[in-house]
Design an enzyme around this catalytic site. Structure first.
Site, mmCIF file in Angstrom:
data_model
loop_
_atom_site.group_PDB
_atom_site.id
_atom_site.type_symbol
_atom_site.label_atom_id
_atom_site.label_comp_id
_atom_site.label_asym_id
_atom_site.label_seq_id
_atom_site.Cartn_x
_atom_site.Cartn_y
_atom_site.Cartn_z
ATOM 1 C CE1 TYR A 20 -3.831 2.504 0.424
ATOM 2 C CE2 TYR A 20 -2.647 2.981 2.374
ATOM 3 C CZ TYR A 20 -3.758 3.280 1.540
ATOM 4 O OH TYR A 20 -4.419 4.189 1.824
ATOM 5 C CG ASN B 143 -5.985 7.032 10.464
ATOM 6 O OD1 ASN B 143 -4.892 7.493 9.951
ATOM 7 N ND2 ASN B 143 -6.123 5.853 10.938
ATOM 8 C CB VAL C 120 -13.738 4.735 13.669
ATOM 9 C CG1 VAL C 120 -15.101 4.707 13.973
ATOM 10 C CG2 VAL C 120 -12.820 5.770 14.204
ATOM 11 N N GLY D 120 -0.658 -3.586 20.943
ATOM 12 C CA GLY D 120 0.289 -2.801 21.845
ATOM 13 C C GLY D 120 0.018 -2.610 23.414
ATOM 14 C CG ASP D 121 1.886 0.944 25.339
ATOM 15 O OD1 ASP D 121 1.400 1.312 24.018
ATOM 16 O OD2 ASP D 121 2.896 1.267 25.764
HETATM 17 P P1 NAD Z 1 -12.613 1.794 0.057
HETATM 18 O O1 NAD Z 1 -11.897 0.579 0.051
HETATM 19 O O2 NAD Z 1 -13.848 1.813 0.868
HETATM 20 O O3 NAD Z 1 -12.978 2.368 -1.268
HETATM 21 C C1 NAD Z 1 -12.011 2.140 -2.245
HETATM 22 C C2 NAD Z 1 -12.551 1.910 -3.705
HETATM 23 O O4 NAD Z 1 -12.037 1.411 -4.838
HETATM 24 C C3 NAD Z 1 -13.785 0.460 -3.484
HETATM 25 O O5 NAD Z 1 -14.918 0.666 -4.075
HETATM 26 C C4 NAD Z 1 -12.850 -0.539 -4.472
HETATM 27 O O6 NAD Z 1 -13.887 -1.364 -4.890
HETATM 28 C C5 NAD Z 1 -12.292 0.428 -5.576
HETATM 29 N N1 NAD Z 1 -11.400 -0.234 -6.128
HETATM 30 C C6 NAD Z 1 -10.036 -0.780 -5.535
HETATM 31 N N2 NAD Z 1 -9.387 -0.957 -6.643
HETATM 32 C C7 NAD Z 1 -9.960 -0.808 -7.718
HETATM 33 C C8 NAD Z 1 -9.622 -0.867 -9.102
HETATM 34 N N3 NAD Z 1 -8.545 -1.636 -9.781
HETATM 35 N N4 NAD Z 1 -10.380 -0.447 -10.049
HETATM 36 C C9 NAD Z 1 -11.454 0.144 -9.747
HETATM 37 N N5 NAD Z 1 -11.988 0.204 -8.515
HETATM 38 C C10 NAD Z 1 -10.992 -0.206 -7.473
HETATM 39 O O7 NAD Z 1 -11.642 2.897 0.695
HETATM 40 P P2 NAD Z 1 -11.656 4.508 1.196
HETATM 41 O O8 NAD Z 1 -11.448 4.600 2.592
HETATM 42 O O9 NAD Z 1 -12.948 4.836 0.444
HETATM 43 O O10 NAD Z 1 -10.260 5.186 0.209
HETATM 44 C C11 NAD Z 1 -10.604 5.657 -0.833
HETATM 45 C C12 NAD Z 1 -9.116 6.245 -1.337
HETATM 46 O O11 NAD Z 1 -8.732 7.147 -0.320
HETATM 47 C C13 NAD Z 1 -7.975 5.231 -1.456
HETATM 48 O O12 NAD Z 1 -7.026 5.615 -2.401
HETATM 49 C C14 NAD Z 1 -7.153 5.266 -0.136
HETATM 50 O O13 NAD Z 1 -5.879 5.064 -0.038
HETATM 51 C C15 NAD Z 1 -7.408 6.776 0.161
HETATM 52 N N6 NAD Z 1 -7.350 7.107 1.627
HETATM 53 C C16 NAD Z 1 -8.229 6.772 2.632
HETATM 54 C C17 NAD Z 1 -8.281 6.855 3.681
HETATM 55 C C18 NAD Z 1 -9.268 6.718 4.950
HETATM 56 O O14 NAD Z 1 -9.070 7.108 5.985
HETATM 57 N N7 NAD Z 1 -10.496 6.441 4.426
HETATM 58 C C19 NAD Z 1 -6.994 7.577 4.242
HETATM 59 C C20 NAD Z 1 -5.787 7.785 3.391
HETATM 60 C C21 NAD Z 1 -6.121 7.461 2.017
#
Ligand code: NAD
Length: 327
Positions: A153, A182, A196, A213-214
């Site tokens: 990731y 987050n 959460v 952990g702690d």
């Molecule tokens: P999520 O898993 O709920 O949503 C991700 C979506 O992407 C899903 O609907 C999944 O089916 C789709 N997906 C995955 N691979 C795919 C592909 N190859 N082609 C088409 N669709 C695909 O996650 P989220 O929390 O909504 O996160 C969305 C984005 O935000 C991500 O890129 C994540 O890295 C970034 N992000 C989220 C958070 C958070 O706290 N939620 C924090 C940092 C970064």
């Protein structure tokens, strides 16, 4: 974003069926932007789109962004969210995570190059790894284990950032990078393994809250409405980023567990479990840049945000009538 005049006529949201994606699609539609949601439903489901599908201006394409991405017609904005995001999901789908970040990002950038759309990459605070600096400013280069279990990731997102900057430097695409910290809120999967939903379900079911952990490691939780507003602020600007979007209200994991127990009035206790490999010890955004360049900062405090979210989880678990979440 002005409420009555759309900034963009038509946007593509990759990963639009996921947690953040659905909130983003809804917000864009409310502002008058037509939305094409592209998602292969790897970590989400068709049911997530129930409310959205009947909205005027919304369309859905079930497709994998790791393959060529073709969308007919004009596009002004592409927000690239498609990627597994929770540790449970990227451990389950390591190769799909790497290809979503690499080939998937390139395909989304190529679509932006063909359409002239502004491209926004949703990167992550995980690019900072287990940081030696706190709070983390954008100019901190991070401390990532390139071969550890989380690397699929973290490194996919670092590669996606490098790729995005290469397209920008080549002058082919107008790009912006958002580093999201987050985020929580209604609409998360109950079993997605993030802090959460895990603590909420445990507290609501009267089970012990599993603190790794702690519990002295810190997290900074941002409400989804604030995060989506931040993503759109980056999209509406001409800034390349990266820009941190997160809530700097840092708390220890133990403190977050105790807050959730208190808010739900649960009788649950705490159970300490082993600390996962390479889990960060601190996580706190420095949001000076977002404040200065975008006039953005979070508005929703943890008490209101968690109370609303816990009520939503209670309803999902069929506990709504019996539960009094104290705000
Ligand atoms: P999520 O898993 O709920 O949503 C991700 C979506 O992407 C899903 O609907 C999944 O089916 C789709 N997906 C995955 N691979 C795919 C592909 N190859 N082609 C088409 N669709 C695909 O996650 P989220 O929390 O909504 O996160 C969305 C984005 O935000 C991500 O890129 C994540 O890295 C970034 N992000 C989220 C958070 C958070 O706290 N939620 C924090 C940092 C970064």
């Amino acid at each position: 974003m002005p409420e009555n005049r759309p900034v963009w006529a038509r946007a593509v949201v990759t990963g639009g069926a996921g947690f953040l994606g659905r909130h983003l699609c809804r917000r864009l539609l409310a502002a008058g932007t037509a939305v094409v949601c592209v998602d292969n439903l790897l970590t989400s489901s068709r049911a997530n789109l129930t409310g959205l599908r009947t909205e005027p201006g919304f369309s859905f394409s079930q497709a994998d962004v790791s393959e060529r991405l073709d969308i007919d017609g004009a596009v002004d904005l592409i927000v690239h969210l498609a990627s597994p995001a929770s540790p449970i999901d990227y451990h389950r789908h390591p190769l799909a995570t790497l290809t979503a970040g690499s080939a998937g990002t390139q395909n989304a950038l190529d679509l932006a190059a063909r359409t002239g759309a502004r491209f926004v990459l949703t990167s992550t605070s995980e690019v900072y790894g287990d940081p030696a600096v706190s709070p983390q400013p954008e100019h901190y280069w991070g401390n990532v284990n390139p071969v550890g279990p989380r690397s699929v990731y973290d490194e996919a997102k670092r590669f996606a950032e490098a790729l995005t900057m290469a397209y920008r430097r080549a002058g082919t695409v107008d790009t912006g990078i958002v580093r999201i910290f987050n985020t929580y809120g209604p609409g998360m999967r109950l079993d997605d393994g993030r802090i959460v939903p895990t603590f909420a379900c445990q507290a609501l079911r009267g089970e012990p809250l599993t603190v790794t952990g702690d519990g002295s490691q810190t997290r900074s939780l941002c409400h989804v409405d604030d995060t989506v507003r931040g993503i759109l602020a980056v999209a509406a600007s001409d800034r390349p980023g990266p820009v941190n979007i997160g809530n700097p209200d840092e708390a220890s994991v133990l403190e977050i567990a105790q807050r959730i127990i208190a808010l739900t009035g649960s009788a649950s206790g705490i159970k300490h479990i082993p600390f996962p490999e390479d889990d960060p010890m601190t996580r706190c955004p420095d949001i000076t840049l977002a404040r200065q360049q975008l006039g953005w900062e979070p508005r929703i405090g943890w008490r209101d945000g968690l109370a609303e979210t816990l009520k939503w989880f209670a309803a999902q678990l069929g506990l709504a009538s019996g539960l009094e979440v104290s705000a």
